[in-house]
Scaffold this motif. Structure first.
Motif, PDB file in Angstrom:
ATOM      1  N   GLU A 177       0.851  -1.189   0.000  1.00 12.38           N
ATOM      2  CA  GLU A 177       0.000   0.000   0.000  1.00 12.38           C
ATOM      3  C   GLU A 177       0.885   1.237   0.000  1.00 12.38           C
ATOM      4  N   ILE A 178       0.575   2.175  -0.910  1.00 16.50           N
ATOM      5  CA  ILE A 178       1.409   3.362  -1.106  1.00 16.50           C
ATOM      6  C   ILE A 178       0.531   4.596  -0.951  1.00 16.50           C
ATOM      7  N   ASP A 179       0.948   5.522  -0.080  1.00 16.84           N
ATOM      8  CA  ASP A 179       0.112   6.704   0.184  1.00 16.84           C
ATOM      9  C   ASP A 179       0.265   7.763  -0.903  1.00 16.84           C
ATOM     10  N   GLY A 180      -0.429   8.892  -0.709  1.00 18.61           N
ATOM     11  CA  GLY A 180      -0.416   9.983  -1.687  1.00 18.61           C
ATOM     12  C   GLY A 180       0.944  10.603  -1.897  1.00 18.61           C
ATOM     13  N   ASN A 181       1.860  10.408  -0.956  1.00 15.83           N
ATOM     14  CA  ASN A 181       3.229  10.924  -1.109  1.00 15.83           C
ATOM     15  C   ASN A 181       4.129   9.945  -1.849  1.00 15.83           C
ATOM     16  N   GLY A 182       3.570   8.813  -2.230  1.00 14.76           N
ATOM     17  CA  GLY A 182       4.361   7.827  -2.971  1.00 14.76           C
ATOM     18  C   GLY A 182       5.201   6.932  -2.096  1.00 14.76           C
ATOM     19  N   THR A 183       4.826   6.812  -0.803  1.00  8.95           N
ATOM     20  CA  THR A 183       5.612   6.020   0.145  1.00  8.95           C
ATOM     21  C   THR A 183       4.829   4.792   0.612  1.00  8.95           C
ATOM     22  N   VAL A 184       5.514   3.665   0.731  1.00  5.75           N
ATOM     23  CA  VAL A 184       4.876   2.438   1.218  1.00  5.75           C
ATOM     24  C   VAL A 184       4.541   2.596   2.698  1.00  5.75           C
TER      25      VAL A 184
END
Length: 202
Positions: A177-184
């Motif tokens: 799962e990757i958030d809106g900042n592009g981080t797992v």
């Protein structure tokens, strides 16, 4: 007088020669003394890697630590050896957690009284293939170039999932799962369809 001069000259030669030997032998002695210090200091450095290596080998495509996917609830409890937090009163979806130091490391999903998935929410555990919490989507795509499918995140409009397909039919998947900042933010390994339960066990 000539004899006295010869004696003084000989004394000077011996003194200089003596200094030369002392100066030459000092570096050798220092080198010999310093040499063991290198090897003695080196073993201290690999003191940390074993822990990291252990953490890296914990997560597998077919299970986690001593437990294997598709094992029965009794087999999971027996293999884990230590108590697991959580109840499994029926065949529906339920979560079990280790106790103690590993309580925050992993969550086991039990459905039909079998282990069908496990979830990881921290960067201490490395996923099969090298991915982990804190990485970027680009880093993941480098690690999983052939089997990773980017899909939309159910709750974050700017987020994504990277769903890594199994190498063989019927194998387990990894879902990052990757958030809106592009981080797992977390990842899970499991069998379909449970690996795709976005909410986990409700």
């Amino acid at each position: 007088m000539k004899q006295l001069g010869s004696v003084l000259a000989l004394g000077l030669v011996l003194a200089v020669g003596g200094c030369g030997r002392t100066a030459d032998s000092t570096p050798d002695a220092a080198g010999a003394a310093a040499a063991p210090a290198g090897p003695t200091a080196t073993p201290a450095t690999p003191a940390d890697p074993p822990a990291a290596a252990a953490a890296t080998g914990t997560a597998r495509l077919d299970g986690y630590g001593p437990v294997s996917l598709d094992s029965s609830l009794d087999q999971v409890r027996a293999a884990w050896k230590e108590p697991l937090q959580g109840e499994v009163p029926d065949d529906y979806c339920h979560s079990l957690r280790p106790q103690g130091a590993q309580a925050e490391d992993v969550v086991f999903m039990i459905e039909g009284r079998r282990l069908v998935r496990y979830d990881v929410h921290n960067d201490r555990i490395v996923a099969p293939g090298g991915g982990k919490v804190g990485m970027s989507l680009g880093e993941l795509q480098t690690l999983y170039p052939d089997r990773g499918d980017v899909t939309p995140h159910k709750y974050d409009e700017k987020g994504h999932n990277l769903r890594v397909r199994p190498a063989s039919e019927g194998g387990a998947l990894i879902n990052f799962e990757i958030d809106g900042n592009g981080t797992v933010t977390d990842w899970r390994v499991g069998l379909p369809p449970q690996v795709d339960y976005v909410e986990g066990c409700l």
